[in-house]
Write a protein that holds these residues in place. Structure first.
Motif, PDB file in Angstrom:
ATOM      1  N   ALA A 122       0.840  -1.208   0.000  1.00  0.00           N
ATOM      2  CA  ALA A 122       0.000   0.000   0.000  1.00  0.00           C
ATOM      3  C   ALA A 122       0.876   1.259   0.000  1.00  0.00           C
ATOM      4  O   ALA A 122       0.570   2.246  -0.667  1.00  0.00           O
ATOM      5  N   ILE A 123       1.987   1.223   0.748  1.00  0.00           N
ATOM      6  CA  ILE A 123       2.904   2.372   0.787  1.00  0.00           C
ATOM      7  C   ILE A 123       3.517   2.596  -0.589  1.00  0.00           C
ATOM      8  O   ILE A 123       3.609   3.724  -1.077  1.00  0.00           O
ATOM      9  N   ARG A 135       2.304   1.901  -3.467  1.00  0.00           N
ATOM     10  CA  ARG A 135       1.314   2.469  -4.394  1.00  0.00           C
ATOM     11  C   ARG A 135       0.977   3.924  -4.062  1.00  0.00           C
ATOM     12  O   ARG A 135       0.465   4.654  -4.900  1.00  0.00           O
ATOM     13  N   SER A 136       1.290   4.329  -2.830  1.00  0.00           N
ATOM     14  CA  SER A 136       0.910   5.667  -2.402  1.00  0.00           C
ATOM     15  C   SER A 136       2.046   6.686  -2.554  1.00  0.00           C
ATOM     16  O   SER A 136       1.798   7.884  -2.412  1.00  0.00           O
ATOM     17  N   ARG A 190       4.721  13.325   5.062  1.00  0.00           N
ATOM     18  CA  ARG A 190       3.875  12.417   4.267  1.00  0.00           C
ATOM     19  C   ARG A 190       3.921  11.003   4.843  1.00  0.00           C
ATOM     20  O   ARG A 190       2.902  10.305   4.920  1.00  0.00           O
ATOM     21  N   LEU A 235       0.838   8.723   6.254  1.00  0.00           N
ATOM     22  CA  LEU A 235       0.599   7.388   5.684  1.00  0.00           C
ATOM     23  C   LEU A 235       0.649   6.318   6.765  1.00  0.00           C
ATOM     24  O   LEU A 235      -0.119   5.355   6.738  1.00  0.00           O
ATOM     25  N   GLN A 268      -2.671   6.308   8.425  1.00  0.00           N
ATOM     26  CA  GLN A 268      -3.701   5.716   7.571  1.00  0.00           C
ATOM     27  C   GLN A 268      -3.607   4.197   7.555  1.00  0.00           C
ATOM     28  O   GLN A 268      -4.627   3.496   7.557  1.00  0.00           O
ATOM     29  N   LYS A 289     -12.299  10.139   2.869  1.00  0.00           N
ATOM     30  CA  LYS A 289     -11.333  10.934   3.625  1.00  0.00           C
ATOM     31  C   LYS A 289     -11.941  12.262   4.058  1.00  0.00           C
ATOM     32  O   LYS A 289     -11.705  12.738   5.172  1.00  0.00           O
ATOM     33  N   TYR A 328     -11.209   2.240  -9.915  1.00  0.00           N
ATOM     34  CA  TYR A 328     -10.608   3.569 -10.049  1.00  0.00           C
ATOM     35  C   TYR A 328     -11.096   4.271 -11.318  1.00  0.00           C
ATOM     36  O   TYR A 328     -11.220   5.499 -11.350  1.00  0.00           O
TER      37      TYR A 328
END
Length: 810
Positions: free
Chosen positions: A44-45, A47-48, A60, A64, A67, A427, A532
């Motif tokens: 996930a990290i 991709r972010s 940032r 993250l 999250q 969010k 998406y």
């Protein structure tokens, strides 16, 4: 009483040993589960975040980490001959060196080389390694569980980790400490229980020094569990050593802390783990008190009433033998693991008290085992379910999807569909109303989705955050889309949470097996991609995956297709940039640079099509076209204008995968165009040396022996050790253009360029500067002994006819 005391100690130590081993198994299971969670968080990290850590801020990473519900995130990257923390949500991790971290550092190197991690400690998964729970060397106040992920798409290792309570709670929940505390509180005479590490107990030099911090590693701590209040270190160490050597319990009497105690040391040896010793401190005064009281009582009775004592002794013997026999049978019953049976207490004397203690121990052990079983069942549930909604989690989802795909292959079910859902603008809701109401909204949405699903052949999971996935079996695509639209309509209905009216919508993506893919991960990716696409179109709708969704992939395929044709038709061009001796103001040679102008795509940047060529396996053919054009051109110019221009050609690291073939082809091309090997220069990057190292080094030596010069291109930007400069047949270092362009008119920011020049001079290597665009840059280089340059100050890369007109016809 002493014999019973020893049996009681045996029962206690056996239970503690059982609990220690159970703790290891439970902790190992939970560590593996945490490692899986860290790998999921790593993906996930990835991709972010951007692929370069230079584009990432520490703030940032803090956002993250919140999250993804991990304690911290650190990014590790190679810097010179070390791997350090370059970004982190934990300030103490920034600029932290890992070079002295033993197998950790080796594991980082293996990850960066895209090799499986070989250490037997921790857990290794594809592109991932999770180290064992340990004290943090950057901040020994904390205990961490780390994960490290690298798949080659970033210039850094992704390192999420759990800290303190998330890690230590494992020991509190499954460790033997609670049991040991209960024994010391509930069993009369047991003053202290300790689990010793015999290897390090009594040693002074246990601390390690890393990153400026001093601490003791968890495995090296002299005491693993319990306390050590009744200290007698030197004698205890000797008795532990004897216990381990003989394999038998050792004990001694001593007065410690103004109390006469009996110390017992029980060795525990397991096949798959290090041996340890359980220490029991017993209040010997209790035994002496009981013995003294009995002695006084019998002496008083025996003097005047010896006959009566004999009669009473016979009666007493008869009355106590049977209860003691029952007690011993009950103790043996407990020793075999049969807990819970209660003996009737009909006496108020010491034997009655003993029976009560045994009954209490039996009840306690039964209660503890029941609680342990319940705890294990709870852990198993949490391993496969989401704690907020109670729904199956990502791990459960993958196993269920894999099972259904297998059933589909076996013709047990016909269709499988993956419905990926994400709450739109969740969010904003979280930021506006707070996380507590956000969690309530997640639960409400989960219940609404569940209510829309059929009671059979559907499987709802929460992937984390605001994402849900549903599996459908044996439903047609039309039926699945109907369910998806029903979910969207129900989610649109107003939500009332603590007096707030909230309107939400949900975006959905669908993929079908086997229509779209037969691969588990690909099906998930396609459904995610379709979701998406739904969001990009405003959300609140369901989209079915189709090939055009992945525009970048389509574009890459188009470039590959056109590039294949260009290579086949030999329409690839070669441009030439002069290499200049600035001190003599003469051209010494050229660097051949490949260019591509396509009829459909127009001008395509080399940064784009060379990457495509490498991924598609076209780099060798592309190099062959460029090599033949350039060698032919230079050979003709040298004959026509009586020149001796050198030719520099860039080589891809992938070409060294078959080093012997490459050597043969280079020799053939140079021979075909009668080009002097001494006029040819091979330019390689530092990363080339990481591929098939031994074969690569052998190939470089063969080419050097043939007469070819070897240059390291873009020097200073790679990841290799500087040790190769002495070991390899390198002739020249090319200073990367970024270091030259940093130089200012007052010569500031010139330290790196100056260092590379000095390094080259000390190793007797040639040095050439790339990207020279300003006169003051030229002046600085000449003042520091770098006379060979190339860059726009002299000329941009030119087509053959333009180069000839500009530099050769005069």
């Amino acid at each position: 009483m002493i014999e019973f005391n020893q049996k009681e100690i045996t029962l206690v130590t056996e239970e503690i040993a059982y609990e220690v081993e159970n703790s290891k198994n439970s902790a190992s299971y939970m560590e593996n589960r945490m490692a899986q969670e860290l790998r999921t968080a790593s993906i996930a990290i990835q991709r972010s975040l951007p692929p370069k850590y230079q584009d990432i801020s520490n703030e940032r990473l803090k956002e993250l980490a919140k999250q993804l519900r991990v304690s911290h995130i650190t990014l590790l990257a190679p810097v010179e001959d070390d791997i350090i923390g370059v970004r982190s949500s934990d300030s103490k991790e920034i600029n932290m060196s890992t070079k002295e971290w033993s197998y950790w550092y080796k594991s980082f190197q293996e990850l960066l080389a895209n090799r499986p991690v070989t250490t037997k400690k921790g857990i290794a998964l594809p592109n991932f390694w999770s180290g064992p729970i340990e004290v943090a060397s950057s901040n020994p106040k904390h205990v961490d569980k780390w994960g490290y992920y690298y798949d080659g798409s970033t210039n850094y290792i992704i390192n999420p980790y759990f800290r303190d309570k998330d890690v230590i709670n494992i020991e509190k929940q499954f460790g033997p400490t609670n049991v040991m505390n209960r024994f010391t509180k509930s069993l009369d005479g047991v003053l202290e229980l300790t689990v010793f590490n015999p290897t390090n107990f009594g040693r002074h030099n246990q601390s390690v020094y890393l990153n400026g911090n001093r601490y003791v590693k968890m495995k090296d701590q002299p005491i693993w569990y319990g306390t050590y209040t009744y200290q007698n270190t030197k004698r205890d160490k000797a008795f532990m050593k004897k216990a381990l050597k003989t394999g038998m319990s050792q004990r001694y009497l001593s007065e410690i802390n103004k109390k006469k105690v009996l110390k017992t040391f029980v060795p525990i040896k397991e096949e798959k783990s290090a041996p340890y010793v359980i220490g029991v401190v017993y209040d010997y005064g209790l035994i002496e008190t009981e013995l003294h009281q009995e002695l006084v009582k019998h002496l008083l009775l025996s003097l005047p009433f010896i006959i009566l004592v004999l009669i009473v002794s016979i009666i007493f013997s008869t009355s106590i033998t049977r209860p003691i026999k029952n007690v011993m049978e009950h103790v043996n019953h407990i020793a075999k693991g049969n807990f819970g049976k209660i003996l009737a207490v009909r006496r108020r004397d010491e034997l009655g008290g003993l029976i009560e203690n045994i009954n209490h121990l039996s009840h306690f052990l039964k209660t503890y085992l029941n609680e342990l079983k319940s705890s294990q069942e709870e852990s198993e549930f949490h391993a496969y379910h989401d704690s907020l909604t109670g729904l199956p989690n990502r791990r459960y989802f993958k196993e269920e999807l894999n099972r259904r795909l297998i059933e589909s292959e076996q013709k047990l079910i016909k269709h499988v569909a993956v419905l990926f859902m994400d709450i739109d603008r969740f969010k904003d809701i979280n930021d506006t109303l707070g996380h507590s109401k956000g969690d309530q909204l997640i639960q409400l949405v989960a219940n609404r989705i569940k209510a829309c699903l059929p009671p059979y052949n559907s499987f709802l999971t929460r992937q984390g955050g605001d994402e849900f996935v549903v599996l459908f079996s044996d439903f047609s695509p039309i039926e699945v889309e109907k369910f998806a639209r029903k979910i969207i309509l129900d989610i649109q209905q107003p939500c009332y949470i603590e007096g707030d009216e909230i309107f939400v919508s949900i975006s959905s993506g669908l993929s079908f097996y086997p229509e779209h893919s037969t691969n588990l991960d690909t099906l998930i990716t396609y459904a995610d991609m379709a979701m998406y696409a739904s969001k990009r179109q405003g959300g609140n709708k369901v989209m079915v995956y189709h090939e055009l969704l992945n525009e970048k992939q389509t574009e890459k395929m188009q470039i590959e297709k056109r590039l294949r044709k260009a290579i086949q038709k030999e329409t690839i061009e070669v441009y030439y940039q002069p290499k200049v001796d600035a001190r003599r103001n003469t051209i010494t040679g050229v660097e051949a640079l490949v260019r591509w102008h396509d009829e459909e795509l127009g001008f395509v940047s080399p940064d784009v099509f060379i990457d495509v060529a490498e991924e598609a396996g076209l780099i060798h053919s592309l190099w062959g076209n460029a090599m033949n054009i350039a060698c032919c051109q230079i050979s003709n110019w040298n004959k026509m204008f009586n020149q001796e221009l050198t030719l520099a050609v860039n080589f891809s690291p992938r070409q060294f995968q078959d080093s012997s073939l490459l050597v043969h082809e280079v020799k053939d091309v140079l021979s075909s165009y009668k080009l002097n090997p001494e006029s040819f220069e091979m330019e390689i990057t530092e990363s080339t040396l990481l591929i098939n190292t031994q074969e690569t080094i052998k190939a470089l030596h063969l080419l050097k022996k043939y007469g070819i010069s070897i240059s390291i291109d873009d020097f200073g930007t790679g990841y290799s050790s500087l040790s190769y400069l002495k070991k390899l047949p390198i002739d020249c270092l090319k200073i990367d253009r970024s270091f030259i362009q940093d130089i200012q008119e007052d010569y500031s920011n010139s330290e790196i360029a100056q260092a590379i020049i000095s390094l080259s001079q000390s190793l007797k290597l040639q040095v050439i500067a790339e990207g020279v665009e300003e006169e003051y840059q030229k002046a600085f280089l000449m003042e520091n002994g770098c006379d060979h340059m190339q860059g726009y100050l002299f000329s941009k890369p030119l087509a053959a006819k333009d180069f000839e007109a500009a530099f050769l016809n005069s």
